[in-house]
Design a protein around this motif. Structure first.
Motif, mmCIF file in Angstrom:
data_model
loop_
_atom_site.group_PDB
_atom_site.id
_atom_site.type_symbol
_atom_site.label_atom_id
_atom_site.label_comp_id
_atom_site.label_asym_id
_atom_site.label_seq_id
_atom_site.Cartn_x
_atom_site.Cartn_y
_atom_site.Cartn_z
ATOM 1 N N GLY A 14 0.803 -1.217 0.000
ATOM 2 C CA GLY A 14 0.000 0.000 0.000
ATOM 3 C C GLY A 14 0.834 1.263 0.000
ATOM 4 N N ALA A 15 0.218 2.310 -0.504
ATOM 5 C CA ALA A 15 0.873 3.613 -0.562
ATOM 6 C C ALA A 15 0.845 4.284 0.811
ATOM 7 C CB ALA A 15 0.169 4.502 -1.583
ATOM 8 N N GLY A 16 1.774 5.189 1.021
ATOM 9 C CA GLY A 16 1.824 5.999 2.230
ATOM 10 C C GLY A 16 1.813 7.471 1.855
ATOM 11 N N LEU A 17 1.460 8.317 2.824
ATOM 12 C CA LEU A 17 1.355 9.754 2.580
ATOM 13 C C LEU A 17 2.153 10.550 3.593
ATOM 14 C CD1 LEU A 17 -2.462 10.444 2.051
ATOM 15 C CD2 LEU A 17 -0.692 10.283 0.314
ATOM 16 N N TYR A 18 2.595 11.715 3.137
ATOM 17 C CA TYR A 18 3.207 12.709 4.012
ATOM 18 C C TYR A 18 2.508 14.042 3.771
ATOM 19 C CZ TYR A 18 7.030 9.360 4.363
ATOM 20 O OH TYR A 18 7.775 8.232 4.574
ATOM 21 N N ALA A 19 2.236 14.777 4.827
ATOM 22 C CA ALA A 19 1.653 16.111 4.683
ATOM 23 C C ALA A 19 2.703 17.056 4.132
ATOM 24 C CB ALA A 19 1.141 16.616 6.028
ATOM 25 N N VAL A 20 2.269 17.932 3.219
ATOM 26 C CA VAL A 20 3.138 18.944 2.637
ATOM 27 C C VAL A 20 2.641 20.336 3.015
ATOM 28 C CG1 VAL A 20 4.029 19.868 0.441
ATOM 29 C CG2 VAL A 20 3.760 17.410 0.729
ATOM 30 N N SER A 21 1.385 20.433 3.418
ATOM 31 C CA SER A 21 0.809 21.717 3.834
ATOM 32 C C SER A 21 0.098 21.531 5.173
ATOM 33 C CB SER A 21 -0.187 22.214 2.782
ATOM 34 O OG SER A 21 -1.364 21.408 2.784
ATOM 35 N N HIS A 22 -0.355 22.621 5.733
ATOM 36 C CA HIS A 22 -1.161 22.624 6.956
ATOM 37 C C HIS A 22 -0.450 21.955 8.141
ATOM 38 C CE1 HIS A 22 -4.050 23.284 3.714
ATOM 39 N NE2 HIS A 22 -4.762 23.964 4.603
ATOM 40 N N PHE A 23 0.824 22.250 8.294
ATOM 41 C CA PHE A 23 1.603 21.613 9.347
ATOM 42 C C PHE A 23 1.096 21.926 10.752
ATOM 43 C CE2 PHE A 23 4.730 21.811 5.850
ATOM 44 C CZ PHE A 23 4.938 20.454 5.712
ATOM 45 N N MET A 24 0.493 23.077 10.936
ATOM 46 C CA MET A 24 0.022 23.463 12.273
ATOM 47 C C MET A 24 -1.454 23.118 12.497
ATOM 48 S SD MET A 24 2.826 24.445 13.457
ATOM 49 C CE MET A 24 2.348 25.059 15.038
ATOM 50 N N THR A 25 -2.066 22.445 11.548
ATOM 51 C CA THR A 25 -3.473 22.076 11.670
ATOM 52 C C THR A 25 -3.587 20.724 12.366
ATOM 53 O OG1 THR A 25 -4.010 23.265 9.649
ATOM 54 C CG2 THR A 25 -5.609 21.644 10.409
ATOM 55 N N GLU A 26 -4.421 20.668 13.374
ATOM 56 C CA GLU A 26 -4.673 19.406 14.060
ATOM 57 C C GLU A 26 -5.861 18.724 13.391
ATOM 58 O OE1 GLU A 26 -5.580 17.688 18.521
ATOM 59 O OE2 GLU A 26 -5.278 19.831 18.245
ATOM 60 N N PHE A 27 -5.627 17.532 12.907
ATOM 61 C CA PHE A 27 -6.679 16.757 12.260
ATOM 62 C C PHE A 27 -7.228 15.738 13.256
ATOM 63 C CE2 PHE A 27 -3.806 18.007 8.766
ATOM 64 C CZ PHE A 27 -4.695 18.771 8.040
ATOM 65 N N LYS A 28 -8.352 15.137 12.908
ATOM 66 C CA LYS A 28 -8.981 14.081 13.707
ATOM 67 C C LYS A 28 -9.327 14.552 15.114
ATOM 68 C CE LYS A 28 -5.827 10.811 12.395
ATOM 69 N NZ LYS A 28 -5.267 9.468 12.356
ATOM 70 N N THR A 29 -9.872 15.741 15.212
ATOM 71 C CA THR A 29 -10.243 16.277 16.515
ATOM 72 C C THR A 29 -11.694 15.955 16.878
ATOM 73 O OG1 THR A 29 -11.034 18.386 15.634
ATOM 74 C CG2 THR A 29 -8.682 18.238 16.221
ATOM 75 N N GLY A 30 -12.497 15.628 15.876
ATOM 76 C CA GLY A 30 -13.922 15.428 16.106
ATOM 77 C C GLY A 30 -14.698 16.726 16.098
ATOM 78 N N HIS A 31 -14.021 17.837 15.823
ATOM 79 C CA HIS A 31 -14.655 19.155 15.796
ATOM 80 C C HIS A 31 -14.557 19.743 14.391
ATOM 81 C CE1 HIS A 31 -14.832 18.933 20.110
ATOM 82 N NE2 HIS A 31 -13.519 18.764 20.178
ATOM 83 N N ARG A 32 -15.382 20.730 14.110
ATOM 84 C CA ARG A 32 -15.340 21.410 12.812
ATOM 85 C C ARG A 32 -13.972 22.055 12.619
ATOM 86 N NH1 ARG A 32 -19.643 21.153 10.119
ATOM 87 N NH2 ARG A 32 -21.668 20.860 11.067
ATOM 88 N N TRP A 63 -7.700 11.653 7.999
ATOM 89 C CA TRP A 63 -8.581 10.762 7.248
ATOM 90 C C TRP A 63 -8.791 11.368 5.876
ATOM 91 C CZ3 TRP A 63 -11.060 10.517 12.435
ATOM 92 C CH2 TRP A 63 -10.684 9.333 13.090
ATOM 93 N N ILE A 64 -8.251 10.680 4.892
ATOM 94 C CA ILE A 64 -8.303 11.130 3.511
ATOM 95 C C ILE A 64 -8.888 9.982 2.713
ATOM 96 C CG2 ILE A 64 -6.909 11.826 1.535
ATOM 97 C CD1 ILE A 64 -4.866 12.964 3.593
ATOM 98 N N GLY A 65 -10.081 10.194 2.172
ATOM 99 C CA GLY A 65 -10.778 9.114 1.478
ATOM 100 C C GLY A 65 -11.095 9.469 0.044
ATOM 101 N N THR A 66 -11.387 8.438 -0.734
ATOM 102 C CA THR A 66 -11.753 8.657 -2.125
ATOM 103 C C THR A 66 -13.088 9.399 -2.190
ATOM 104 O OG1 THR A 66 -12.936 6.549 -2.299
ATOM 105 C CG2 THR A 66 -10.581 6.553 -2.917
ATOM 106 N N ARG A 67 -13.298 10.047 -3.301
ATOM 107 C CA ARG A 67 -14.567 10.738 -3.527
ATOM 108 C C ARG A 67 -15.721 9.731 -3.523
ATOM 109 N NH1 ARG A 67 -14.064 16.067 -5.186
ATOM 110 N NH2 ARG A 67 -11.916 16.719 -5.491
#
Length: 178
Positions: A14-32, A63-67
């Motif tokens: 499987g492929a893997g990913l690295y973030a290139v942008s939004h380094f200071m953004t917290e993902f998977k918080t459960g909030h908007r 969480w990055i999913g297909t369209r």
């Protein structure tokens, strides 16, 4: 009602990913997302796996999913997911993939029965839940949410699990929760 922990099957090819942008953004918080969040999220495919199989969704760096997976969630009536564009750069093959969306689950629920769950601590306030046991009395009427105690835990209702399974995604794992 039965709930499931949803995750991606690990594929050694499987492929893997690295973030290139939004380094200071917290993902998977459960909030908007914050009002100042500006898409797209830019990610790079791991160049060491140049022909890695692209999954239905990635769990890291967000969480990055297909369209089509997002469309499956919408068709099931899931309304608590914010979706925004992702630019997935494949530098080895000199292409940009636009078929993925950042899926932000809005729903953070304190529902884990910590005494009955198997938990590893990584330090103060940092836990990994290996075997998740939830208290169904604390779960609101949501088909998809994250556990407040470990926001890496994506939880789906039995109804949503059946809908996703019927869509034929072969790389999604569902673990039945006690």
């Amino acid at each position: 009602m039965t709930y499931f922990r949803m995750s991606r099957l690990i594929d050694p090819n499987g492929a893997g990913l690295y973030a290139v942008s939004h380094f200071m953004t917290e993902f998977k918080t459960g909030h908007r997302f914050d009002a100042d969040f500006v898409p797209p999220l830019v990610v790079q495919l791991d160049p060491e796996l140049p022909n890695g199989k692209l999954p239905t969704f990635f769990e890291s760096p967000a969480w990055i999913g297909t369209r089509s997976f997002h469309a499956t969630l919408l068709a099931a009536g899931v309304a608590n997911v914010e979706a925004s564009p992702v630019e997935m750069h494949d530098d080895v093959n000199n292409r940009v993939i636009h078929d993925y969306l950042l899926l932000n689950i809005v729903g953070r629920v304190a529902c884990v029965d910590m005494a009955r769950s198997e938990i590893r601590s990584l330090g103060d306030g940092m836990n990994i839940i290996d075997r998740l046991v939830i208290d169904p009395a604390r779960v609101p009427d949501l088909d998809l949410f994250v556990a407040d105690e470990d926001t890496d835990c994506m939880i789906v209702s039995e109804r949503l699990q059946r809908h996703i399974a019927a869509a034929g995604y072969g790389d999604i794992r569902f673990e039945s929760l006690d």
